[in-house]
Design a protein around this motif. Structure first.
Motif, PDB file in Angstrom:
ATOM      1  N   ALA A  89       0.833  -1.211   0.000  1.00  0.00           N
ATOM      2  CA  ALA A  89       0.000   0.000   0.000  1.00  0.00           C
ATOM      3  C   ALA A  89       0.864   1.257   0.000  1.00  0.00           C
ATOM      4  N   LEU A  90       1.975   1.239   0.724  1.00  0.00           N
ATOM      5  CA  LEU A  90       2.871   2.391   0.720  1.00  0.00           C
ATOM      6  C   LEU A  90       3.498   2.571  -0.658  1.00  0.00           C
ATOM      7  N   ARG A  91       3.955   1.493  -1.246  1.00  0.00           N
ATOM      8  CA  ARG A  91       4.547   1.588  -2.588  1.00  0.00           C
ATOM      9  C   ARG A  91       3.534   2.124  -3.600  1.00  0.00           C
ATOM     10  N   GLU A  92       2.302   1.692  -3.478  1.00  0.00           N
ATOM     11  CA  GLU A  92       1.233   2.178  -4.359  1.00  0.00           C
ATOM     12  C   GLU A  92       1.020   3.680  -4.156  1.00  0.00           C
ATOM     13  N   ALA A  93       1.036   4.129  -2.910  1.00  0.00           N
ATOM     14  CA  ALA A  93       0.866   5.562  -2.618  1.00  0.00           C
ATOM     15  C   ALA A  93       2.015   6.365  -3.209  1.00  0.00           C
ATOM     16  N   TRP A  94       3.234   5.842  -3.143  1.00  0.00           N
ATOM     17  CA  TRP A  94       4.377   6.521  -3.748  1.00  0.00           C
ATOM     18  C   TRP A  94       4.190   6.675  -5.253  1.00  0.00           C
ATOM     19  N   GLU A  96       1.302   6.648  -6.941  1.00  0.00           N
ATOM     20  CA  GLU A  96       0.202   7.590  -7.183  1.00  0.00           C
ATOM     21  C   GLU A  96       0.638   9.039  -6.988  1.00  0.00           C
ATOM     22  N   ALA A  97       1.547   9.278  -6.023  1.00  0.00           N
ATOM     23  CA  ALA A  97       2.019  10.634  -5.743  1.00  0.00           C
ATOM     24  C   ALA A  97       3.241  11.002  -6.588  1.00  0.00           C
ATOM     25  N   ASN A  98       3.656  10.075  -7.465  1.00  0.00           N
ATOM     26  CA  ASN A  98       4.809  10.291  -8.345  1.00  0.00           C
ATOM     27  C   ASN A  98       6.065  10.649  -7.532  1.00  0.00           C
ATOM     28  N   THR A 107       9.866  14.272  -1.734  1.00  0.00           N
ATOM     29  CA  THR A 107       8.643  14.567  -0.997  1.00  0.00           C
ATOM     30  C   THR A 107       8.302  13.327  -0.180  1.00  0.00           C
ATOM     31  N   VAL A 108       7.851  13.540   1.038  1.00  0.00           N
ATOM     32  CA  VAL A 108       7.479  12.400   1.886  1.00  0.00           C
ATOM     33  C   VAL A 108       5.985  12.405   2.115  1.00  0.00           C
ATOM     34  N   LEU A 109       5.432  11.235   2.332  1.00  0.00           N
ATOM     35  CA  LEU A 109       4.000  11.115   2.614  1.00  0.00           C
ATOM     36  C   LEU A 109       3.766  11.466   4.078  1.00  0.00           C
ATOM     37  N   HIS A 110       2.810  12.315   4.334  1.00  0.00           N
ATOM     38  CA  HIS A 110       2.529  12.748   5.704  1.00  0.00           C
ATOM     39  C   HIS A 110       1.216  12.216   6.244  1.00  0.00           C
ATOM     40  N   ALA A 111       0.293  11.874   5.384  1.00  0.00           N
ATOM     41  CA  ALA A 111      -1.038  11.464   5.854  1.00  0.00           C
ATOM     42  C   ALA A 111      -1.210   9.960   5.732  1.00  0.00           C
ATOM     43  N   LEU A 112      -1.858   9.387   6.733  1.00  0.00           N
ATOM     44  CA  LEU A 112      -2.208   7.974   6.666  1.00  0.00           C
ATOM     45  C   LEU A 112      -3.570   7.902   6.098  1.00  0.00           C
TER      46      LEU A 112
END
Length: 112
Positions: A89-94, A96-98, A107-112
Motif C-alpha cells: 500500500a505504501l509503494r502504491e501511494a508513492w 500515485e504521488a509520483n 517529498t514524503v508522505l505525511h497522511a495515513l
C-alpha cells in the motif's frame, strides 16, 4: 549531505548488524526502524526492504540462492503506514504521488 560527518555510516553499520545482533530476517517488505534519523537532519528513521532488479545469485547445492534486496529510506509516518496498511500500500501511494524514493530530498508522505 550524506558523507561521513552525516552519521550515515553508523546507520548502515547498525542495519547491517541487525540480522546477527537482533535476529532480524531480511526479506522483501521487512521494515527496520532505527527510531532516529538515518543521517544528520534526514526525515528518514527507518528502511523498507523490497525486491531488487538484480537476479538471485545461485550457489552450489545445498545452499539457497542469495537474494539481493532494494533498500528505501522511510519516515516515521511512512513506517506507520507499512505497519497499518502494509508495504504494498505504501509503494502504491508513492506511485500515485509520483514520488522518486531514490531521491534523498524527495517529498514524503505525511497522511495515513
Amino acid at each position: 549531505g550524506t558523507g561521513i560527518a552525516s552519521g550515515v555510516h553508523r546507520s548502515i553499520a547498525v542495519l547491517a548488524a541487525a540480522p546477527a545482533v537482533e535476529g532480524v530476517v531480511l526479506v522483501p517488505d521487512a521494515l527496520l526502524d532505527l527510531g532516529e534519523p538515518l543521517w544528520k537532519d534526514a526525515p528518514f528513521t527507518a528502511i523498507l526492504l523490497g525486491r531488487s532488479d538484480i537476479d538471485d545469485l545461485v550457489l552450489p547445492e545445498p545452499n539457497d540462492p542469495v537474494q539481493f534486496l532494494e533498500v528505501v529510506p522511510v519516515t516515521g509516518t511512512e513506517a506507520a503506514w507499512v505497519r497499518l496498511r502494509g508495504a504494498p500500500a505504501l509503494r502504491e501511494a508513492w506511485v500515485e504521488a509520483n514520488i522518486d524514493v531514490r531521491d534523498p530530498k524527495r517529498t514524503v508522505l505525511h497522511a495515513l
